[in-house]
Design a protein around this motif. Structure first.
Motif, PDB file in Angstrom:
ATOM      1  N   GLY A   9       0.963  -1.324  -0.320  1.00 54.25           N
ATOM      2  CA  GLY A   9       0.151  -0.247   0.106  1.00 54.25           C
ATOM      3  C   GLY A   9       0.740   1.265  -0.245  1.00 54.25           C
ATOM      4  O   GLY A   9       2.062   0.877   0.431  1.00 54.25           O
ATOM      5  N   GLY A  10       0.339   2.191  -0.136  1.00 57.68           N
ATOM      6  CA  GLY A  10       1.119   3.422  -0.111  1.00 57.68           C
ATOM      7  C   GLY A  10       0.133   4.626  -0.314  1.00 57.68           C
ATOM      8  O   GLY A  10      -1.016   4.516  -0.768  1.00 57.68           O
ATOM      9  N   LEU A  11       0.471   5.801  -0.801  1.00 53.10           N
ATOM     10  CA  LEU A  11       0.334   7.145  -1.606  1.00 53.10           C
ATOM     11  C   LEU A  11       0.400   7.170  -3.065  1.00 53.10           C
ATOM     12  O   LEU A  11       1.827   7.072  -3.422  1.00 53.10           O
ATOM     13  CB  LEU A  11       0.631   8.209  -0.879  1.00 53.10           C
ATOM     14  CG  LEU A  11       0.349   9.433  -1.358  1.00 53.10           C
ATOM     15  CD1 LEU A  11      -1.782   9.646  -1.137  1.00 53.10           C
ATOM     16  CD2 LEU A  11       0.571  11.354  -0.334  1.00 53.10           C
ATOM     17  N   GLY A  16      -2.620   6.407 -11.020  1.00 56.52           N
ATOM     18  CA  GLY A  16      -1.178   6.159 -10.990  1.00 56.52           C
ATOM     19  C   GLY A  16      -1.529   3.907 -10.960  1.00 56.52           C
ATOM     20  O   GLY A  16      -2.685   3.969 -10.675  1.00 56.52           O
ATOM     21  N   SER A  17      -0.699   3.684 -10.622  1.00 59.54           N
ATOM     22  CA  SER A  17      -0.863   2.140 -10.376  1.00 59.54           C
ATOM     23  C   SER A  17      -0.324   2.056  -8.998  1.00 59.54           C
ATOM     24  O   SER A  17       0.886   2.566  -8.460  1.00 59.54           O
ATOM     25  CB  SER A  17      -0.357   1.652 -10.884  1.00 59.54           C
ATOM     26  OG  SER A  17      -1.007   1.295 -12.774  1.00 59.54           O
ATOM     27  N   LEU A  18      -0.356   0.703  -8.336  1.00 54.76           N
ATOM     28  CA  LEU A  18       0.056  -0.170  -7.246  1.00 54.76           C
ATOM     29  C   LEU A  18      -0.112  -1.486  -7.461  1.00 54.76           C
ATOM     30  O   LEU A  18      -1.049  -2.130  -7.976  1.00 54.76           O
ATOM     31  CB  LEU A  18      -0.888   0.454  -6.548  1.00 54.76           C
ATOM     32  CG  LEU A  18      -0.214   1.943  -5.113  1.00 54.76           C
ATOM     33  CD1 LEU A  18      -1.377   1.989  -4.046  1.00 54.76           C
ATOM     34  CD2 LEU A  18       1.180   1.676  -5.322  1.00 54.76           C
ATOM     35  N   GLN A  82      -2.930  -6.267  -8.646  1.00 58.57           N
ATOM     36  CA  GLN A  82      -2.311  -4.903  -9.447  1.00 58.57           C
ATOM     37  C   GLN A  82      -3.962  -3.739  -9.911  1.00 58.57           C
ATOM     38  O   GLN A  82      -4.811  -4.942 -10.215  1.00 58.57           O
ATOM     39  CB  GLN A  82      -2.144  -5.422 -10.578  1.00 58.57           C
ATOM     40  CG  GLN A  82      -1.469  -4.750 -11.562  1.00 58.57           C
ATOM     41  CD  GLN A  82      -0.018  -4.055 -10.723  1.00 58.57           C
ATOM     42  OE1 GLN A  82       0.673  -4.919 -10.480  1.00 58.57           O
ATOM     43  NE2 GLN A  82      -0.255  -2.350 -11.084  1.00 58.57           N
ATOM     44  N   MET A  83      -2.983  -2.711  -9.404  1.00 57.14           N
ATOM     45  CA  MET A  83      -4.743  -1.908  -9.910  1.00 57.14           C
ATOM     46  C   MET A  83      -3.854  -0.507 -10.740  1.00 57.14           C
ATOM     47  O   MET A  83      -3.349  -0.201 -10.452  1.00 57.14           O
ATOM     48  CB  MET A  83      -4.808  -1.435  -8.240  1.00 57.14           C
ATOM     49  CG  MET A  83      -5.099  -2.309  -7.016  1.00 57.14           C
ATOM     50  SD  MET A  83      -5.513  -1.338  -5.897  1.00 57.14           S
ATOM     51  CE  MET A  83      -3.672  -0.967  -5.359  1.00 57.14           C
ATOM     52  N   VAL A 115      -4.096   2.105   1.556  1.00 57.74           N
ATOM     53  CA  VAL A 115      -3.840   2.568   0.283  1.00 57.74           C
ATOM     54  C   VAL A 115      -4.295   4.456  -0.177  1.00 57.74           C
ATOM     55  O   VAL A 115      -5.749   4.656  -0.423  1.00 57.74           O
ATOM     56  CB  VAL A 115      -4.964   2.090  -1.491  1.00 57.74           C
ATOM     57  CG1 VAL A 115      -4.838   2.191  -2.275  1.00 57.74           C
ATOM     58  CG2 VAL A 115      -4.001  -0.085  -1.255  1.00 57.74           C
ATOM     59  N   THR A 116      -3.852   5.562  -0.314  1.00 54.95           N
ATOM     60  CA  THR A 116      -3.732   6.564  -1.057  1.00 54.95           C
ATOM     61  C   THR A 116      -4.424   7.481  -2.178  1.00 54.95           C
ATOM     62  O   THR A 116      -2.823   7.072  -2.555  1.00 54.95           O
ATOM     63  CB  THR A 116      -3.627   7.564   0.902  1.00 54.95           C
ATOM     64  OG1 THR A 116      -3.822   7.257   1.839  1.00 54.95           O
ATOM     65  CG2 THR A 116      -4.066   8.723   0.041  1.00 54.95           C
ATOM     66  N   VAL A 117      -4.924   7.253  -2.929  1.00 57.53           N
ATOM     67  CA  VAL A 117      -5.395   7.752  -4.028  1.00 57.53           C
ATOM     68  C   VAL A 117      -5.498   9.545  -3.337  1.00 57.53           C
ATOM     69  O   VAL A 117      -6.491  10.120  -4.018  1.00 57.53           O
ATOM     70  CB  VAL A 117      -6.249   7.672  -4.633  1.00 57.53           C
ATOM     71  CG1 VAL A 117      -6.074   8.088  -6.520  1.00 57.53           C
ATOM     72  CG2 VAL A 117      -5.844   5.712  -5.051  1.00 57.53           C
ATOM     73  N   SER A 118      -4.256  10.605  -4.545  1.00 60.37           N
ATOM     74  CA  SER A 118      -4.855  11.810  -4.184  1.00 60.37           C
ATOM     75  C   SER A 118      -5.245  12.123  -5.213  1.00 60.37           C
ATOM     76  O   SER A 118      -4.945  11.387  -6.822  1.00 60.37           O
ATOM     77  CB  SER A 118      -3.259  12.585  -4.254  1.00 60.37           C
ATOM     78  OG  SER A 118      -2.683  12.314  -4.482  1.00 60.37           O
ATOM     79  N   SER A 119      -6.302  13.491  -6.106  1.00 58.28           N
ATOM     80  CA  SER A 119      -6.537  14.374  -7.359  1.00 58.28           C
ATOM     81  C   SER A 119      -5.442  14.984  -7.127  1.00 58.28           C
ATOM     82  O   SER A 119      -4.589  15.522  -6.571  1.00 58.28           O
ATOM     83  CB  SER A 119      -7.488  14.180  -6.604  1.00 58.28           C
ATOM     84  OG  SER A 119      -7.479  15.667  -5.814  1.00 58.28           O
TER      85      SER A 119
END
Length: 119
Positions: A9-11, A16-18, A82-83, A115-119
């Protein structure tokens, strides 16, 4: 019994992808169907994806179809998520879970990875 530990996980920025990983220990890994769930702040935990013990069958919630891919490596006792094309609404704690069969409950859970998705 099976023990599950998530990582990856992460920012990440939107678009993007993780890749999340879930390492399992315990009895035969390929006996278990493996699932990914997520919980956003203030919301209930929701199903994301599942893969059968052999890896031959997969399922996804509609909101991630075409963007997320679940896979497993039974030799490594690991399941992956896979995201790609991540959206802000994908933000949450992602949990790995295991169950012995499609009609069984998910009885074993990991501790979760943020998991943090920023705009």
């Amino acid at each position: 019994q099976v023990q599950l530990v998530e990582s990856g996980g992460g920012l990440v920025q939107a678009g993007g992808s993780l890749r999340l990983s879930c390492a399992a220990s315990g009895r035969r890994f390929d006996d278990y169907a493996m699932g990914w769930f997520r919980q956003a702040p203030g919301k209930e935990r929701e199903f994301v994806s599942e893969i059968s013990g052999s890896g031959s069958s997969t399922d996804y919630t509609d909101s991630v179809k075409g963007r997320f891919t679940i896979s497993r490596d039974n030799a490594k006792n690991t399941v992956y998520l896979q995201m790609s094309s991540l959206k802000v609404e994908d933000t949450g704690v992602y949990y790995c879970a295991a169950r012995l069969g499609i009609t069984s409950a998910f009885d074993f859970w990991g501790q979760g990875t943020q998991v943090t998705v920023s705009s």
